[in-house]
Design a protein around this motif. Structure first.
Motif, mmCIF file in Angstrom:
data_model
loop_
_atom_site.group_PDB
_atom_site.id
_atom_site.type_symbol
_atom_site.label_atom_id
_atom_site.label_comp_id
_atom_site.label_asym_id
_atom_site.label_seq_id
_atom_site.Cartn_x
_atom_site.Cartn_y
_atom_site.Cartn_z
ATOM 1 N N SER A 58 -21.180 -28.488 34.672
ATOM 2 C CA SER A 58 -20.715 -29.409 33.638
ATOM 3 C C SER A 58 -19.835 -30.512 34.213
ATOM 4 N N THR A 59 -18.908 -30.149 35.109
ATOM 5 C CA THR A 59 -18.004 -31.163 35.668
ATOM 6 C C THR A 59 -18.725 -32.087 36.639
ATOM 7 N N GLY A 60 -19.610 -31.534 37.461
ATOM 8 C CA GLY A 60 -20.350 -32.376 38.399
ATOM 9 C C GLY A 60 -21.249 -33.366 37.684
ATOM 10 N N LEU A 61 -21.914 -32.893 36.649
ATOM 11 C CA LEU A 61 -22.791 -33.769 35.870
ATOM 12 C C LEU A 61 -21.978 -34.844 35.157
ATOM 13 N N LEU A 62 -20.816 -34.474 34.636
ATOM 14 C CA LEU A 62 -19.951 -35.445 33.956
ATOM 15 C C LEU A 62 -19.477 -36.526 34.919
ATOM 16 N N ILE A 63 -19.110 -36.126 36.145
ATOM 17 C CA ILE A 63 -18.683 -37.102 37.145
ATOM 18 C C ILE A 63 -19.805 -38.092 37.438
ATOM 19 N N ALA A 64 -21.035 -37.583 37.616
ATOM 20 C CA ALA A 64 -22.165 -38.456 37.925
ATOM 21 C C ALA A 64 -22.442 -39.429 36.785
ATOM 22 N N ILE A 65 -22.414 -38.926 35.552
ATOM 23 C CA ILE A 65 -22.714 -39.770 34.389
ATOM 24 C C ILE A 65 -21.641 -40.845 34.197
ATOM 25 N N VAL A 66 -20.375 -40.429 34.199
ATOM 26 C CA VAL A 66 -19.274 -41.369 33.964
ATOM 27 C C VAL A 66 -19.148 -42.360 35.108
ATOM 28 N N SER A 67 -19.290 -41.897 36.355
ATOM 29 C CA SER A 67 -19.171 -42.807 37.496
ATOM 30 C C SER A 67 -20.245 -43.884 37.440
ATOM 31 N N GLY A 68 -21.483 -43.490 37.151
ATOM 32 C CA GLY A 68 -22.553 -44.478 37.040
ATOM 33 C C GLY A 68 -22.308 -45.452 35.906
ATOM 34 N N TRP A 69 -21.813 -44.950 34.774
ATOM 35 C CA TRP A 69 -21.537 -45.822 33.624
ATOM 36 C C TRP A 69 -20.440 -46.826 33.960
ATOM 37 N N VAL A 70 -19.360 -46.360 34.610
ATOM 38 C CA VAL A 70 -18.253 -47.245 34.972
ATOM 39 C C VAL A 70 -18.727 -48.327 35.935
ATOM 40 N N ILE A 71 -19.482 -47.925 36.958
ATOM 41 C CA ILE A 71 -19.970 -48.899 37.935
ATOM 42 C C ILE A 71 -20.921 -49.895 37.263
ATOM 43 N N GLY A 72 -21.720 -49.426 36.316
ATOM 44 C CA GLY A 72 -22.591 -50.326 35.572
ATOM 45 C C GLY A 72 -21.818 -51.351 34.766
ATOM 46 N N ARG A 73 -20.666 -50.943 34.197
ATOM 47 C CA ARG A 73 -19.832 -51.864 33.421
ATOM 48 C C ARG A 73 -19.168 -52.920 34.303
#
Length: 372
Positions: free
Chosen positions: A182-197
């Protein structure tokens, strides 16, 4: 695009699925079923055999540092390798349904947020190795996958992989494995979203956008179950054949920690102090290992009193912030974007470390260590 794939140099079934003439399904099953029965029997008797080899055959004195380290090594080496063998074969079959080409098609045109979630999830089961990072990145970007979504995939694929999850489950139980997932997947999702922004597209090397689309529109042939089993066996031979030295080395380090490091000693180094989490992340980045090699070390660290959050941060930094992988990605990413990726993912990992150090989760770890 084809030239980049040719230069990948991996040559494993985790990078591409090669056409081959499959053996019959019955022939495979006639071989695999006895192997599975043998696997279960051997796994069941690992503990008493390790005990007999350590204290009867080798004649080591119980309760000594050397005996504790040797018994740990003799027991954990076949245990981890057997778990690794089973999961690599099973996921090799699953991965035949999720080729990189199919993954690109599923992600192309997806909006961010939903795309980040889908990319992070697909990263768990899609074939990936460090040498395939560049061709996968090019293939995603040139077929319309947003940069942030692409990076969610590239972060998730090495960190939240099947080897890490199954080994964590086998060594600590489902709760610790679920925490990592859960934490690893959350890091991947949020990190990609932040970098996209952040709008970092201009920091991708210009030649990447000039690459042709290659074979993106070619329809994949249907694969029989016999072929899927063949891919699983190929993955078993190629992946285990490459990672077993890391496994043995990791278990050897873990055995030394288990046998010679006093109880509670690691709590002072990798405990819950504010500096312990960032220090563990910095130590983990230059280390070159994978999930199979680092998890036995994690097991030994937790057994000696290290804090769960600090150890998770260390493990995630070793796997997700691998220095060799970022050196490879330098071919397609400019230094500023690489620095942003490291920074965003690093902050995410440290957040997880601090969070799990603050939560009352030590009993979960002790329960997992106690059932081994």
């Amino acid at each position: 695009m084809n030239n980049v794939n040719d230069n990948c140099g991996c040559g494993t079934s985790t990078c591409s699925l090669e056409e081959k003439k499959p053996a019959g399904l019955r022939r495979y099953l006639a071989f695999l079923l006895p192997c599975l029965i043998l696997w279960v029997l051997v796994y069941h008797f690992l503990s008493p055999v390790a005990n007999w080899l350590t204290y009867s055959l080798l004649g080591l004195t119980p309760q000594t540092h050397l005996a504790s380290a040797v018994e740990f090594f003799i027991f954990e080496t076949p245990k981890v390798l057997m778990l690794l063998t089973l999961v690599v074969f099973g996921v090799g079959i699953i991965r035949s349904f999720f080729t990189p080409e199919r993954t690109r098609k599923m992600l192309a045109g997806k909006k961010e947020s939903l795309g980040n979630v889908l990319a992070g999830t697909l990263g768990i089961v899609t074939p990936f190795c460090s040498c395939s990072a560049v061709p996968l990145f090019i293939g995603f970007v040139t077929t319309g996958v947003p940069l942030g979504v692409t990076l969610s995939f590239l972060i998730s694929a090495p960190m939240v992989n099947e080897i890490a999850l199954v080994l964590l489950y086998g060594l600590f139980g489902w709760k610790v494995a679920a925490i990592y997932l859960s934490t690893g997947l959350l890091i991947a999702i949020v990190s990609g979203w932040v970098i996209g922004r952040l709008g970092m597209e201009k920091h991708v090397e210009e030649w990447v956008y000039e690459m042709p689309l290659g074979m993106a529109d070619v329809e994949e042939d249907k694969i029989s179950w016999a072929m899927r089993i063949g891919y699983g066996l190929d993955a078993l031979r190629e992946i285990v054949g490459k990672v077993w030295p890391f496994v043995v080395a990791g278990i050897a380090v873990g055995a030394g920690i288990h046998g010679y490091v006093p109880e509670g000693f690691m709590a002072g180094i990798m405990g819950k102090e504010w500096w312990a989490v960032p220090a563990s992340v910095l130590v983990g980045i230059p280390m070159y290992s994978n999930a199979a090699g680092i998890i036995p070390v994690v097991q030994a660290l937790l057994g000696k009193g290290a804090a769960l959050g600090t150890v998770l941060a260390f493990m995630m930094s070793v796997i997700a912030l691998s220095l060799p992988e970022f050196i490879i990605l330098r071919k397609v990413l400019k230094p500023r974007l690489i620095a942003v990726v490291i920074g965003v993912v690093g902050v995410g990992i440290m957040t997880v470390g601090y969070l799990f150090n603050a939560l009352p989760l030590q009993r979960i770890v002790e329960t997992g260590l106690g059932h081994m």
